[in-house]
Design a protein around this motif. Structure first.
Motif, PDB file in Angstrom:
ATOM      1  N   THR A   1       0.815  -1.214   0.000  1.00  0.00           N
ATOM      2  CA  THR A   1       0.000   0.000   0.000  1.00  0.00           C
ATOM      3  C   THR A   1       0.849   1.263   0.000  1.00  0.00           C
ATOM      4  O   THR A   1       0.625   2.160  -0.802  1.00  0.00           O
ATOM      5  N   HIS A   2       1.824   1.340   0.877  1.00  0.00           N
ATOM      6  CA  HIS A   2       2.664   2.536   0.951  1.00  0.00           C
ATOM      7  C   HIS A   2       3.537   2.668  -0.300  1.00  0.00           C
ATOM      8  O   HIS A   2       3.694   3.772  -0.835  1.00  0.00           O
ATOM      9  N   LEU A   3       4.082   1.556  -0.769  1.00  0.00           N
ATOM     10  CA  LEU A   3       4.943   1.609  -1.950  1.00  0.00           C
ATOM     11  C   LEU A   3       4.186   2.108  -3.177  1.00  0.00           C
ATOM     12  O   LEU A   3       4.703   2.913  -3.957  1.00  0.00           O
ATOM     13  N   LEU A   4       2.968   1.639  -3.360  1.00  0.00           N
ATOM     14  CA  LEU A   4       2.183   2.062  -4.517  1.00  0.00           C
ATOM     15  C   LEU A   4       1.657   3.481  -4.356  1.00  0.00           C
ATOM     16  O   LEU A   4       1.668   4.260  -5.318  1.00  0.00           O
TER      17      LEU A   4
ATOM     18  N   LYS B   1       2.872   5.995  -2.520  1.00  0.00           N
ATOM     19  CA  LYS B   1       3.901   7.035  -2.426  1.00  0.00           C
ATOM     20  C   LYS B   1       5.013   6.908  -3.468  1.00  0.00           C
ATOM     21  O   LYS B   1       5.803   7.823  -3.624  1.00  0.00           O
ATOM     22  N   GLY B   2       5.101   5.786  -4.162  1.00  0.00           N
ATOM     23  CA  GLY B   2       6.210   5.547  -5.078  1.00  0.00           C
ATOM     24  C   GLY B   2       7.416   5.030  -4.302  1.00  0.00           C
ATOM     25  O   GLY B   2       7.445   5.102  -3.068  1.00  0.00           O
ATOM     26  N   HIS B   3       8.401   4.491  -5.010  1.00  0.00           N
ATOM     27  CA  HIS B   3       9.573   3.962  -4.318  1.00  0.00           C
ATOM     28  C   HIS B   3      10.752   3.849  -5.276  1.00  0.00           C
ATOM     29  O   HIS B   3      10.599   3.925  -6.499  1.00  0.00           O
ATOM     30  N   ALA B   4      11.934   3.664  -4.694  1.00  0.00           N
ATOM     31  CA  ALA B   4      13.160   3.543  -5.476  1.00  0.00           C
ATOM     32  C   ALA B   4      13.293   2.118  -6.011  1.00  0.00           C
ATOM     33  O   ALA B   4      12.889   1.157  -5.360  1.00  0.00           O
ATOM     34  N   LYS B   5      13.866   1.988  -7.205  1.00  0.00           N
ATOM     35  CA  LYS B   5      14.157   0.678  -7.770  1.00  0.00           C
ATOM     36  C   LYS B   5      15.483   0.169  -7.218  1.00  0.00           C
ATOM     37  O   LYS B   5      16.331   0.960  -6.802  1.00  0.00           O
ATOM     38  N   VAL B   6      15.678  -1.126  -7.267  1.00  0.00           N
ATOM     39  CA  VAL B   6      16.913  -1.713  -6.776  1.00  0.00           C
ATOM     40  C   VAL B   6      18.097  -1.240  -7.612  1.00  0.00           C
ATOM     41  O   VAL B   6      19.151  -0.875  -7.085  1.00  0.00           O
ATOM     42  N   GLY B   7      17.960  -1.205  -8.907  1.00  0.00           N
ATOM     43  CA  GLY B   7      19.051  -0.827  -9.789  1.00  0.00           C
ATOM     44  C   GLY B   7      19.166   0.667 -10.033  1.00  0.00           C
ATOM     45  O   GLY B   7      19.938   1.092 -10.884  1.00  0.00           O
ATOM     46  N   GLY B   8      18.405   1.477  -9.316  1.00  0.00           N
ATOM     47  CA  GLY B   8      18.416   2.921  -9.511  1.00  0.00           C
ATOM     48  C   GLY B   8      17.149   3.386 -10.196  1.00  0.00           C
ATOM     49  O   GLY B   8      16.455   2.622 -10.862  1.00  0.00           O
TER      50      GLY B   8
END
Length: 119
Positions: A77-80, A82-89
């Protein structure tokens, strides 16, 4: 029926208690309705992946004296939202879908409580 002046306070208290009990029941019904409709709205407005698991995961349940709307896949829920960083940048953009439904639920609940109090 004639009421003795000494019993007037008791009669007023009894009438107010009956009113408060009725209003309390009405507010409980409003809360349940708003929570269940909110869960349905979130199911409809949530981002859909390949399996639809996240969108199907919204639930409304009673916890103690209050209704709670939650997702069984709570980690997302929070990731979707608010958005989030990818592992590879880089970043995954936010998909705002909870906040608008939350505001609609708040407005609907306030309106329902006001109607319940007015009778």
């Amino acid at each position: 029926m004639a009421t003795n002046i000494n019993d007037l306070a008791a009669e007023i208290n009894r009438a107010l208690a009956n009113y408060a009990h009725g209003v309390g029941e009405d507010i409980e019904k409003v809360a349940e309705k708003v929570a269940k409709e909110g869960a349905q709205q979130l199911k409809a407005r949530s981002p859909v992946g390949a399996t639809h698991r996240y969108a199907k995961g919204w639930r409304a349940k009673k916890v103690g004296n209050q209704w709670v709307v939650h997702n069984i896949h709570y980690q997302l829920t929070h990731l979707l939202e608010k958005g989030h960083a990818k592992v590879g940048g880089g970043r995954i953009p936010a998909v705002v879908h909870i906040a608008p439904v939350e505001q609609e639920m708040i407005n609907e609940f306030v309106q329902g409580v006001e109607e319940a109090i007015r009778g």
